[in-house]
Design an enzyme around this catalytic site. Structure first.
Site, PDB file in Angstrom:
ATOM      1  N   ASP A   1      20.028  40.395  33.287  1.00 26.63           N
ATOM      2  CA  ASP A   1      19.148  41.319  34.018  1.00 26.63           C
ATOM      3  C   ASP A   1      19.823  42.688  34.146  1.00 26.63           C
ATOM      4  O   ASP A   1      19.805  43.319  35.205  1.00 26.63           O
ATOM      5  CB  ASP A   1      18.777  40.764  35.394  1.00 26.63           C
ATOM      6  CG  ASP A   1      17.643  41.542  36.059  1.00 26.63           C
ATOM      7  OD1 ASP A   1      16.986  42.357  35.386  1.00 26.63           O
ATOM      8  OD2 ASP A   1      17.413  41.333  37.274  1.00 26.63           O
TER       9      ASP A   1
ATOM     10  N   HIS B   1      15.536  35.066  36.401  1.00 32.69           N
ATOM     11  CA  HIS B   1      16.544  35.184  37.470  1.00 32.69           C
ATOM     12  C   HIS B   1      16.276  34.322  38.717  1.00 32.69           C
ATOM     13  O   HIS B   1      16.049  34.819  39.817  1.00 32.69           O
ATOM     14  CB  HIS B   1      16.752  36.637  37.878  1.00 32.69           C
ATOM     15  CG  HIS B   1      15.519  37.480  38.009  1.00 32.69           C
ATOM     16  ND1 HIS B   1      14.389  37.090  38.698  1.00 32.69           N
ATOM     17  CD2 HIS B   1      15.252  38.727  37.536  1.00 32.69           C
ATOM     18  CE1 HIS B   1      13.492  38.051  38.642  1.00 32.69           C
ATOM     19  NE2 HIS B   1      13.982  39.050  37.935  1.00 32.69           N
TER      20      HIS B   1
END
EC number: 3.5.2.3
Length: 428
Positions: free
Chosen positions: A304, A231
């Protein structure tokens, strides 16, 4: 059951969207061509819809064991199937952590019993993700670990990370990292920027992420290890990763849908549903993420997926846990806000969610090729719906996108030649 999907469109090996039929026999893709006929298959007319490879997500949180009030393997994988994902990689921040034979065997048994899609579990880098004692990588690999990570926390000790990378390299495995320098977190709950200043909140500075990535990249070079960055969220991080790739270092990276669609300017109030880690950054960071995705610095998109309960998120932005649910909104959000706006092409979006993650980690997934396992997603690019968290199959309803109107919704997901999920009356 064998299936013949008629009158669809798919992305061919040249990267072009063309008309096709697709035949599934005995759990495999038997034929991809126009005008297929078959006597022993159920015919499903997809009426011009997109036939895509099953989506691949290398960064998800299923919460089980230990966090079943937030999500279970069953609910999480059903949500994944609804979102079009057929292969997902589960992070190890569970309780217990998959850090030894007993815990990994238990997790794999749970997956075998309950999962509706393919689940590849990560093995932890350190025991209990505590950062002080390395796990037995060889045993975890033997038991099916996808890669090694302590995601949720950054490995703070450089000597530990270097040793882990050297061991992973010997096993031809990747080290995957959540990157935060703990001394720079500042007890932050949002990005250190305009929003934190306006609301008087502690902020997490961008350099907290980028300095950790820079350290790890040099360690990966020394260890000759495949290093994957979770991320990515900052301009500085993109620059560091770009420079590393130019230098020939084996680094890959992912970005989330929410960091591609939102920045801190989009946070309407101190709403905990906009609280995630890494936080939503500034406009320049957002632009750098798009640029990095387009120029190959960032390799793939990963959700995520991080479900939490309504009670946990109701604690306020400072006390609520980080994270948002992501499976069921990912494709329509990206299609509507990136493809429909001309930022990326449909072909690129498919690649970022299928073949790029699969190829990066050596998975036999992400392409519609004859002879491969039939992991397939049918997507209606014309269908427009409003995001409604009450309809989520995930236990987590925590999303900042409630009420957003989006196009491009999965309507059927096939895993191993079997229907894992389908939208009622979408294909008749």
């Amino acid at each position: 059951m064998n299936y013949l999907f008629k009158d669809g469109r798919y992305m061919n090996e040249e990267g072009k969207i063309v008309a096709t039929d697709l035949l599934v026999q005995d759990g495999k893709i038997a034929k991809v061509a126009e005008n297929i006929t078959a006597d022993n298959a159920e015919v499903i007319d997809v009426n011009g819809k997109l036939i895509a490879p099953g989506l691949v997500d290398v960064h998800v949180h299923l919460r089980e064991p230990g966090g079943e009030h937030k999500e279970t393997i069953e609910t999480g994988t059903l949500a994944a199937a609804k979102g079009g994902f057929t292969t997902i990689c589960a992070m190890p921040n569970t309780r217990p952590v998959p850090d030894c034979r007993e815990h990994m065997e238990d997790l794999q048994n749970r997956i075998k019993e309950k999962a509706h899609v393919n689940v590849l579990p990560y093995g932890a880098i350190t025991v209990r993700q505590a950062g002080s004692e390395m796990t037995d990588f060889e045993t975890l690999k033997e038991l099916g670990a996808f890669a090694f990570t302590d995601d949720g926390v950054g490995v703070q000790d450089a000597s530990m990370m270097l040793a882990a990378m050297k061991r992973a390299a010997k096993l031809n495995m990747a080290v995957v990292a959540h990157c935060e320098e703990n001394t720079l977190i500042n007890k932050g709950c949002v990005h250190e920027g305009k929003f934190s200043e306006k609301h008087g909140l502690n902020g997490i500075p961008s350099v907290c992420e980028s300095v950790h990535i820079a350290r790890d990249i040099l360690l990966a070079e020394a260890a000759d290890c495949h290093y994957h960055v979770c991320h990515v969220s900052t301009k500085g991080s993109v620059r560091v990763i770009r420079d590393a790739k130019r230098a020939g270092i084996k680094v890959t990276a992912e970005v989330t849908p929410h960091h591609l669609v939102l920045c801190e300017d989009d946070i309407p109030s101190a709403d905990p549903n906009f609280k995630m880690n890494p936080p939503l950054r500034g406009k320049e960071d957002h632009a750098a993420l798009i640029e990095g995705l387009l120029d190959g610095t960032i390799d793939m998109i990963a959700t995520d997926h991080a479900p939490h309960t309504a009670e946990e998120k109701a604690q306020g932005i400072e006390r609520a846990p980080f994270g948002i649910t992501g499976f069921e909104t990912a494709f329509p959000l990206l299609y509507t806000n990136l493809v429909k706006k001309g930022i990326i092409t449909l072909e690129q979006l498919i690649q970022f969610l299928t073949e790029k993650p699969a190829d990066t980690f050596g998975l036999e997934a992400g392409r519609l090729k004859e002879g491969r396992t039939a992991d397939i997603t049918i997507i209606d690019l014309e269908q427009e719906e409003e995001i409604d968290p009450t309809t989520f199959l995930s236990k987590g309803k925590n999303t900042p996108f409630a009420g957003w109107k989006c196009q491009g919704w999965p309507v059927m997901t096939i895993v191993g030649g079997k229907i894992a999920w389908q939208k009622e009356s979408a294909l008749v």
